[in-house]
Design a protein around this motif. Structure first.
Motif: not given
Ligand SMILES: Nc1nc2c(ncn2[C@@H]2O[C@H](COP(=O)(O)OP(=O)(O)OP(=O)(O)O)[C@@H](O)[C@H]2O)c(=O)[nH]1
Ligand SMILES: [Mg+2]
Lengths: 301, 415
Positions: B56-67
């Motif tokens: 579900t964490d599909g955005l680049r920034a989400e995947r980088e930060q793990g949130i």
């Protein structure tokens, strides 16, 4: 079941119709992005229903890569004529000829990313302030994050880190000059919903979606159609296969699957049993982990 | 088939996205290529196990930060039900995205990290869910694997949540379930690690819980969205009012009153999109109505039944969640969108702000900051036709838009 309850297809249909009417009401000059794929066909079908008995109060916009399946163009012209809609075509070939974009080279070249420039140029030229897209949230992980009313800045860019809150059925389509919106009425449809809706509404589809024999070659996990626009590598060889397409886009990046499903019932059974997403056959998504987000940020569909 | 919309809620890192990933994975709703992609990115990131939150964490920034930054919508179906999931962010900075996802939910899964228990952000999200009138809550006490699957830890957390929730007036039921999203305990199958837990697995509960929906079928409300005038030979005199039924039931022949003009007429016909005639229309159907008399009606007007009109006033009292970094100004001017109507509004007064920790009312506050919740009185340039949010979510809700930036700065629920 209580009397006042709606089947889930009726619910997502009612929602899509509401979004289409809201788009007509909130914007000065919307357009419906029509690719000839099943999602945009369903969206145009919904638009025809939403404004019945009047005609669709906005044009259909096709961003033509020049690398089409001939079936798509035939279907497009017949469909537009049947709806009595106005068609606007943005041509990637024209963008190349005028030097706006540079054609990719080599056997893996695709005009997919070039479409963005043609799309944004057409939006600016025609002064469209909202473009209805057939994108669905179940298609891809970046699309899963997108609002129904998705704001684009004056460069056509999406900023996924700062989207407007979107609550209940209240949609904020306000923009400053030069900005525009992408609107996605099918957000809550799944691939299966689209097929079931096509069946329920008896919507005619391009023949590409059903099993047919075709000259193809294997690349990147799926079959690409043999065509003048896609140079084959020496190691690749053409063969005749019975295939169909799960999604339809540009001929250079849309892969076919082996299938004998030749009617809607068979296609639905196949979709239900599928272990791969439909975009698994799209080379454009495989270029990197965040390929879709990156393209969307730039202004892609 | 029946459709259930639910949202996740709870503090950052409590395991919401992992839980949704686990639910999809164990119910076999994930495709092979998605799984491969997820395994590959987990490996590249050096995660010890396959990171299910990446679904579900599909955005680049989400995947980088793990949130999670913005709400992700996911879809799945079992033979019993179809589900639309909104996986929302736990971080306080993204409360507005949590509210976005929760506003259309019938049920919320509130996650708690078993090691941390009920913390302020748990309370904030429970309070927001209650404010939005999500009547069914699941209390998922997660990471039970990190507390030795202890019944005592679970009971203590459930106890302190109930104590807090006793002050939430809209909640119909709370179902506590001890889970490990990471290992899949009590998500789809019942876990043998917690024999002391007698309840059902999360999926079984979601498949069987009765929610009855949120629609109001009593007070007839039809906000006019768009006027259909074909002006064609064939439909020369057709004048249809398109919109979505926001409350009650309408039938051809019903006497209706148009707000604000007050003119009365009867419904001639009701059509579904595409033309099919209906005997009755109810929420959330999108329809077109034709009327017996030609009256002046435009977008933003509302068709109602004469004996049961909504409130009509330029003064409304409402609870608002403030979304903007620019604080809410008393006497500040905004654009209000309510049903299909848009008008200008001015904030007359900030009556109080809610202290999330204690649920006490803080009076004499000067402004609402981002993520604050409070009660205001609003004066609009032209009257709104509304019901209380408690009575009808669709005619009782509004948003405020900043006239300069065009940002959506607040969500409002009329009291
Ligand atoms: N041991 C253990 N770890 C878990 C469990 N569930 C989640 N985690 C871990 O907790 C961390 C946070 O998980 P997420 O699912 O991203 O948390 P979240 O609630 O979605 O966080 P935000 O969306 O940013 O608010 C990850 O490292 C998970 O692997 C669990 O049941 N047991
Ligand atoms: Mg998360």
């Amino acid at each position: 079941m209580p009397i006042y309850s709606l089947d889930h297809l009726d619910q997502i249909e009612a929602e899509a119709i509401f979004i289409l009417r809201e788009t007509a009401a909130q914007f000065q000059n919307p357009a419906l992005l029509f690719s000839g794929g099943k999602d945009s066909i369903v969206m145009a079908h919904l638009a025809a229903k939403a404004f019945w008995p009047a005609k669709i109060p906005f044009p259909l916009l096709h961003v033509d890569t020049g690398h089409n399946f001939s079936e798509t163009l035939d279907y497009r012209d017949a469909f537009v004529a049947k709806l009595g809609a106005r068609l606007v075509v943005g041509s990637v070939q024209a963008s190349i000829d005028t030097g706006r974009v540079k054609e990719e080279k080599g056997p893996f070249a695709s005009r997919n990313s070039l479409q963005t420039v043609t799309l944004l140029d057409t939006i600016e030229e025609q002064k469209f302030d909202a473009c209805l897209g057939g994108g669905r949230r179940d298609e891809e992980k970046a699309r899963a994050k997108e609002r129904f009313f998705s704001h684009r800045d004056e460069f056509g860019q999406w900023n996924p880190k700062n989207q407007r809150p979107e609550l209940w059925n209240l949609f904020n389509g306000k923009y400053h000059p030069g900005e525009h919106f992408r609107v996605f009425p099918l957000s809550n449809f799944t691939e299966m919903d689209v097929w079931m809706y096509i069946q329920r509404e008896d919507i005619e589809l391009p023949s590409l979606y059903f099993a047919h024999e075709r000259e193809v070659f294997f690349r990147g996990g799926s079959y690409l159609a043999v065509s003048a626009c896609v140079p084959m590598l020496e190691t690749e060889k053409a063969e005749k296969k019975v295939v169909r397409f799960r999604t339809i886009g540009d001929i250079t990046c849309t892969g076919a699957i082996e299938s004998t499903a030749s009617n809607l019932d068979e296609v639905i059974a196949e979709v239900a049993a599928a272990r791969q997403t439909e975009r698994g056959t799209r080379a454009d998504d495989k270029r990197s982990e965040t390929a879709m987000e990156d393209r969307k940020r730039e202004g892609y569909f | 088939m029946d459709l259930l919309r639910f949202a996740t809620a709870g503090s950052v890192d409590d395991g919401k996205s992992t839980l949704i990933g686990r639910l999809l994975y164990d119910s076999k709703s994930i495709f092979e290529d998605q799984l491969l992609a997820m395994e590959e990115s987990s490996r590249r990131r050096g995660d010890a196990v396959v990171n299910l939150a990446l679904l579900t964490d599909g955005l680049r920034a989400e995947r980088e930060q793990g949130i999670t930054i913005d709400v992700a919508y996911r879809y799945f179906a079992t033979p019993r039900r179809k589900f639309i999931i909104a996986d929302t962010p736990g971080h306080i900075q993204y409360t507005r995205n949590m509210v976005t996802g929760a506003s259309t939910a019938d049920l919320a899964i509130i996650l708690i990290d078993a090691r941390k228990g009920v913390i302020e952000q748990t309370k904030r999200h429970a309070f927001v869910s209650n404010l939005l009138r999500i009547r069914h809550l699941v209390l998922a006490v997660n990471k039970m694997d990190l507390v030795d699957y202890s019944e005592q830890v679970f009971q203590d957390i459930v106890g302190s949540f109930y104590e807090f929730a006793s002050r939430l007036d809209n909640v119909a039921d709370i179902t506590p379930i001890p889970v490990s999203a990471l290992n899949g305990d009590n998500i789809v199958e019942k876990s043998d690690k917690m024999p002391w837990f007698k309840g059902a697995s999360l999926l079984y509960h979601l498949e069987t819980v009765y929610t009855g929906g949120t629609a109001n079928h009593v007070d007839a409300r039809f906000p006019v969205q768009w006027i259909i005038r074909p002006l064609s030979q064939e439909h020369h005199d057709f004048r249809g009012y398109a919109g979505r039924v926001a409350g009650g039931v309408f039938k051809p022949g019903d006497a209706v009153t148009v707000m604000p003009s007050g003119f009365s007429t009867r419904i001639k016909k009701i059509h579904l999109p595409g033309g099919k005639e209906l005997d009755e229309a109810f929420p959330p159907q999108s329809v077109v109505m034709t009327l017996e008399d030609e009256i002046d009606i435009s977008r933003g007007d509302m068709l109602v039944k004469a004996n049961n009109p909504p409130e009509a006033s330029q003064d409304v009292e409402a609870m608002v969640c403030w979304f903007s970094q620019k604080p809410m100004q008393i006497r500040g001017k905004y654009i209000v969108r309510h049903t299909t109507k848009e008008t200008k509004a001015i904030v007359q007064e900030l009556r109080y702000q809610v202290d999330i920790e204690t649920l006490h009312k803080k009076e004499n506050c000067a402004a609402l900051e981002m993520n604050d919740i409070g009660r205001i009185s609003l004066r609009t340039a032209s009257p709104l036709f509304y019901d209380s949010y408690r009575r009808n979510r669709l005619t009782g809700s509004f948003i405020l838009v900043d006239p300069g930036t065009h940002e959506t700065v607040a969500a409002g629920m009329i009291v």
